[in-house]
Enzyme design. Structure first.
Site, PDB file in Angstrom:
ATOM      1  N   GLN A 111       0.840  -1.198   0.000  1.00  0.00           N
ATOM      2  CA  GLN A 111       0.000   0.000   0.000  1.00  0.00           C
ATOM      3  C   GLN A 111       0.877   1.251   0.000  1.00  0.00           C
ATOM      4  O   GLN A 111       1.607   1.498   0.962  1.00  0.00           O
ATOM      5  CB  GLN A 111      -0.901  -0.030   1.243  1.00  0.00           C
ATOM      6  CG  GLN A 111      -1.834   1.140   1.410  1.00  0.00           C
ATOM      7  CD  GLN A 111      -2.619   1.038   2.704  1.00  0.00           C
ATOM      8  OE1 GLN A 111      -2.224   0.325   3.627  1.00  0.00           O
ATOM      9  NE2 GLN A 111      -3.718   1.735   2.804  1.00  0.00           N
ATOM     10  N   SER A 114       0.946   6.585   2.737  1.00  0.00           N
ATOM     11  CA  SER A 114       1.601   7.565   3.606  1.00  0.00           C
ATOM     12  C   SER A 114       2.890   8.104   3.001  1.00  0.00           C
ATOM     13  O   SER A 114       3.588   7.410   2.259  1.00  0.00           O
ATOM     14  CB  SER A 114       1.918   6.934   4.967  1.00  0.00           C
ATOM     15  OG  SER A 114       0.741   6.632   5.661  1.00  0.00           O
ATOM     16  N   SER A 146       4.323  -1.614   4.465  1.00  0.00           N
ATOM     17  CA  SER A 146       4.478  -3.015   4.862  1.00  0.00           C
ATOM     18  C   SER A 146       4.592  -3.902   3.624  1.00  0.00           C
ATOM     19  O   SER A 146       3.847  -3.734   2.657  1.00  0.00           O
ATOM     20  CB  SER A 146       3.273  -3.478   5.690  1.00  0.00           C
ATOM     21  OG  SER A 146       3.138  -2.693   6.850  1.00  0.00           O
ATOM     22  N   GLU A 229      -9.400  -1.325   5.537  1.00  0.00           N
ATOM     23  CA  GLU A 229      -8.189  -1.606   6.287  1.00  0.00           C
ATOM     24  C   GLU A 229      -8.460  -1.597   7.786  1.00  0.00           C
ATOM     25  O   GLU A 229      -7.986  -2.473   8.521  1.00  0.00           O
ATOM     26  CB  GLU A 229      -7.124  -0.570   5.946  1.00  0.00           C
ATOM     27  CG  GLU A 229      -5.844  -0.703   6.735  1.00  0.00           C
ATOM     28  CD  GLU A 229      -4.845   0.413   6.427  1.00  0.00           C
ATOM     29  OE1 GLU A 229      -3.634   0.172   6.577  1.00  0.00           O
ATOM     30  OE2 GLU A 229      -5.274   1.516   6.035  1.00  0.00           O
ATOM     31  N   GLU A 362      -5.282   9.159  17.168  1.00  0.00           N
ATOM     32  CA  GLU A 362      -5.777  10.542  17.257  1.00  0.00           C
ATOM     33  C   GLU A 362      -6.702  10.869  16.090  1.00  0.00           C
ATOM     34  O   GLU A 362      -7.779  11.455  16.260  1.00  0.00           O
ATOM     35  CB  GLU A 362      -4.596  11.511  17.286  1.00  0.00           C
ATOM     36  CG  GLU A 362      -3.751  11.448  18.561  1.00  0.00           C
ATOM     37  CD  GLU A 362      -2.816  10.247  18.604  1.00  0.00           C
ATOM     38  OE1 GLU A 362      -2.277   9.954  19.671  1.00  0.00           O
ATOM     39  OE2 GLU A 362      -2.629   9.594  17.549  1.00  0.00           O
TER      40      GLU A 362
END
Length: 392
Positions: A111, A114, A146, A229, A362
């Protein structure tokens, strides 16, 4: 289809495809074609259109027959995120091209979301994809990826229009990880391993036929992936005997001298939390099977991270000095994360990542507050400004 009908169908399949005499890959391909792979997927794409609740029984029957599995721990991103997203948002051609080798494990996925400057604020990605005829040319950097060192393909979120607000200027792609221009570097973690990676994309190319969804529709498609996910991560059944609560319960039984009323109370409270997560997961998995993952998955993943971290901490307390031992700091690039096959120190350290991966706790609290509870949204000054004008 009744359970007896499904059982009979599996028995007929096994009679025609003896696991002991059939090549592993041929067996898995045949199982997919028979609709006995993920039975909650539609007919023609490895399934029978059944409820998600039938899948454990199907997997159990195949395991009891000695059938090979598709090594799901090595393709978590593919099975848990890429596959459902392709099913929900892909064309018929894309589904037929990618879902079968994804399920059989012939193609491992990662994936590419980020970035160093766009972690919690995923909509701020700066990796660019520029159209060049029937292809897109991609340049940028991704991080916390990952299994990138194992992957043949990746789901990619890239910016295709910098002149409009950030949420509307992104597009979703399926990119070949084996091509020139894709560099994967390991990121060593606190566990000593490097299951994560950073990925550098330099003039990498993606055919337009591997664009998932419309140009500029990347945020909607990405949210399908993110909700999927979070259900997949949060759906790791902590309440099972082989889940974290089972591990800690066995440690409790094996160390009676360390039991106290306070530790007993914590263990039971955590068992309740794990059971709530399990039941919530069963409901959300049904929604996911119907292609309707929602923001509730954020709450489930939030609970999972809390349970895993508190349970792994409780396990160390129950072990005393033994819990401070750590078996191996060798830097390796593992194929999967194995909580049960490692010691308590590994579980404690690895669980720290649970509140970061798949969306930080968060951010997930914000999602639950705004999209589930309907509370006022946080002020976002850059929401309606062109992305290229926003300071970074």
């Amino acid at each position: 289809m009744t359970l007896d009908d499904l059982t009979g169908r599996i028995e007929e399949f096994l009679a025609a495809n003896d696991p002991a005499a059939t090549d592993r890959l041929d067996f898995l391909r045949a199982r997919y074609d028979a609709g006995l792979a993920w039975v909650y997927f539609p007919v023609g794409f490895g399934g029978l259109g059944l409820s998600r609740g039938r899948q454990p029984e199907v997997d159990r029957l195949f395991a009891e027959a000695g059938a090979p599995d598709n090594n799901p721990s090595a393709n978590v991103i593919g099975l848990g995120m890429a596959g459902p997203t392709i099913l929900a948002c892909g064309t018929e051609e894309q589904k037929r091209r990618f879902l079968r080798p994804l399920w059989t494990g012939e193609e491992i996925w990662c994936q590419l979301f980020s970035e160093p400057g766009a972690g919690s604020d995923l909509a701020n990605v700066s990796t660019r994809a520029v159209r060049d005829g029937d292809e897109w040319v991609v340049n940028g950097q991704k991080v916390w990826t990952s299994s990138a060192h194992l992957a043949q393909f990746a789901i990619l979120l890239a910016r295709t229009d910098a002149a409009i607000p950030k949420h509307r200027g992104m597009t979703f792609f399926l990119i070949d990880m084996t091509q020139p221009g894709v560099e994967v570097r390991p990121l060593r973690q606190i566990t000593g391993e490097a299951e994560f990676n950073e990925v550098f994309l330099t003039d990498a190319r993606v055919p337009d036929t591997q664009r998932l969804g419309a140009e500029g529709d990347g945020w909607r498609v990405a949210n399908t992936t993110l909700n999927t996910e979070r259900v997949a991560i949060g759906g790791k059944d902590s309440a099972r005997e082989d889940g974290m609560i089972g591990v800690v319960a066995r440690t409790w039984r094996a160390n009676p001298e360390r039991r106290t009323p306070e530790l007993h109370d914590r263990l039971l409270r955590l068992w309740v939390d794990a059971e709530v997560a399990r039941l919530t997961g069963a409901r959300l998995q049904q929604k996911l099977a119907k292609g309707m993952p929602g923001p509730e998955g954020s709450a489930m993943k939030l609970i999972f991270a809390k349970c895993a971290q508190q349970l792994s901490g409780l396990e160390l307390e129950l072990l005393g000095a033994q819990g401070l031992r750590y078996s191996d700091w060798t830097m390796v690039r593992p194929e999967s994360v194995d909580f049960n096959g490692r010691d308590a120190g590994y579980r404690y350290l690895r669980a720290k990542g649970n509140s970061i991966e798949g969306g930080t706790s968060e951010i997930l609290r914000n999602i639950v507050a705004e999209r589930v509870l309907g509370l006022p949204a946080e002020p976002r000054a850059d929401k309606d400004r062109p992305w290229k004008e926003v300071a970074r």
